[in-house]
Design a protein around this motif. Structure first.
Motif, PDB file in Angstrom:
ATOM      1  N   VAL A 142       0.824  -1.212   0.000  1.00  0.00           N
ATOM      2  CA  VAL A 142       0.000   0.000   0.000  1.00  0.00           C
ATOM      3  C   VAL A 142       0.857   1.262   0.000  1.00  0.00           C
ATOM      4  O   VAL A 142       0.475   2.277  -0.602  1.00  0.00           O
ATOM      5  N   THR A 143       2.030   1.220   0.622  1.00  0.00           N
ATOM      6  CA  THR A 143       2.878   2.413   0.596  1.00  0.00           C
ATOM      7  C   THR A 143       3.611   2.553  -0.735  1.00  0.00           C
ATOM      8  O   THR A 143       3.881   3.677  -1.168  1.00  0.00           O
ATOM      9  N   TYR A 144       3.936   1.445  -1.398  1.00  0.00           N
ATOM     10  CA  TYR A 144       4.429   1.537  -2.774  1.00  0.00           C
ATOM     11  C   TYR A 144       3.388   2.257  -3.636  1.00  0.00           C
ATOM     12  O   TYR A 144       3.711   3.163  -4.409  1.00  0.00           O
ATOM     13  N   ALA A 145       2.135   1.785  -3.526  1.00  0.00           N
ATOM     14  CA  ALA A 145       1.071   2.375  -4.336  1.00  0.00           C
ATOM     15  C   ALA A 145       0.852   3.839  -3.975  1.00  0.00           C
ATOM     16  O   ALA A 145       0.670   4.689  -4.859  1.00  0.00           O
ATOM     17  N   ARG A 146       0.883   4.136  -2.676  1.00  0.00           N
ATOM     18  CA  ARG A 146       0.689   5.527  -2.240  1.00  0.00           C
ATOM     19  C   ARG A 146       1.825   6.418  -2.758  1.00  0.00           C
ATOM     20  O   ARG A 146       1.601   7.570  -3.150  1.00  0.00           O
TER      21      ARG A 146
END
Length: 331
Positions: A142-146
């Motif tokens: 999710v932090t990669y995507a964010r």
């Protein structure tokens, strides 16, 4: 109806499937060169079905057409129901497969598809990192995507830990299990929506301090600047919707049942079959290539794994290994 078609359509009907989010990978050290053989897999955690069902549903027109066609039954006559084959599925069928209702209009959006999609597309992603001894793959995904959302929103030309790379530690320490063994996708996305996430520089990821260190007031204040507006779910077999999101620079978060071939992925490998079950894992899908007939995913096991930390996943195989839904965020 084939097993794969069941997996395509049942999610769109609002019949929730529980899915595990991730596992703990234990390692003595955390270098990028660390191989998968140094890691040990263990526990998983399921998404809360209430949170899953609450997320708006994104569908492509192609997928909706297939859904409506399938509702007519195998012989094309309205009102008939095609039998569901569950002999080889790795996930349990819903309790009642005979009552089929279309997705509620208020909860479903048909995405705007471009006239044509490019034959391949890659989202520029932050550097591959290593989750090490904690089951924090969801937090990394999710932090990669964010991070990629921030990169494209601000028209950045590079990634910087103080500006547009975000902290898996901040997410995982608040939503992970007490023993650091895993977390759920929807819970993590809810945190991003309600609280946000601070930068990597503000709260660096570490496997040496446990997963219970609470963020400081300063970190929380920074996180509030990086909330997401919403997140939506996409059925795992809606190829058009997933490709459309990727081609629009939106990474797609997906959870998988993994096996030995996945663990031993190498440069040029395309994941096409599932033999056994070695746990579950979450990654961000950040590209696709029609020539390879595959999606590209960024992992959190360092650059020594797979194809410099990435893996290709065959289009047709994707719904076999993936959870019922994938997820995409909007700012």
């Amino acid at each position: 109806m084939s097993v794969q078609l069941w997996k395509v359509l049942v999610p769109a009907l609002g019949l929730s499937l529980l899915w595990t989010a991730c596992k703990k990978e234990e390692a003595a050290t955390l270098p990028d060169e660390q191989t998968f053989n140094d890691l040990r897999l263990s526990g998983t955690i399921e998404d809360d079905p209430a949170l899953v069902n609450k997320a708006p549903l994104l569908l492509s027109a192609d997928f909706l057409t297939a859904y409506r066609t399938a509702r007519k039954g195998g012989n094309g006559k309205p009102g008939t129901t095609t039998p569901v084959d569950t002999t080889t599925t790795t996930t349990p069928p819903p309790a009642d497969t005979t009552t089929i209702t279309p997705p509620p209009a208020t909860d479903t959006t048909i995405i705007t598809q471009p006239p044509s999609l490019p034959s391949g597309y890659l989202i520029t992603m932050p550097s591959v990192r290593h989750q090490g001894t904690e089951g924090s793959c969801v937090s990394f995904a999710v932090t990669y995507a964010r991070a990629s959302e921030q990169y494209y929103k601000t028209r950045a030309t590079n990634y910087n830990d103080a500006v547009n790379v975000f902290s898996p530690e901040y997410i995982f320490n608040q939503v992970g299990l007490p023993d650091c063994s895993g977390s759920a996708v929807t819970t993590s996305l809810d945190l991003l929506k309600n609280t946000g996430v601070c930068t990597w520089q503000s709260m660096p990821y570490s496997t040496n301090n446990g997963c219970s260190v609470a963020p400081s007031a300063t970190q929380n204040a920074e996180a509030a600047n990086y909330k997401i507006a919403a997140y939506s779910r996409i059925p795992d077999a809606d190829l058009t919707a997933i490709k459309t999101m990727i081609a629009s620079n939106h990474a797609v978060i997906a959870s998988f049942t993994i096996d030995g071939s996945f663990k031993n992925a190498y440069p040029g490998f395309i994941w096409k079959s599932l033999t056994g079950n070695s746990g579950s894992h979450t990654m961000a899908i950040c590209g696709y290539d029609d020539a390879k007939h595959a999606y590209k995913a960024i992992n959190s096991w360092g650059t020594g794994w797979g194809d410099a930390g990435y893996i290709w996943i065959d289009y047709d195989f994707f719904p076999v290994a993936a959870s019922a839904y994938t997820y995409v965020m909007t700012l």
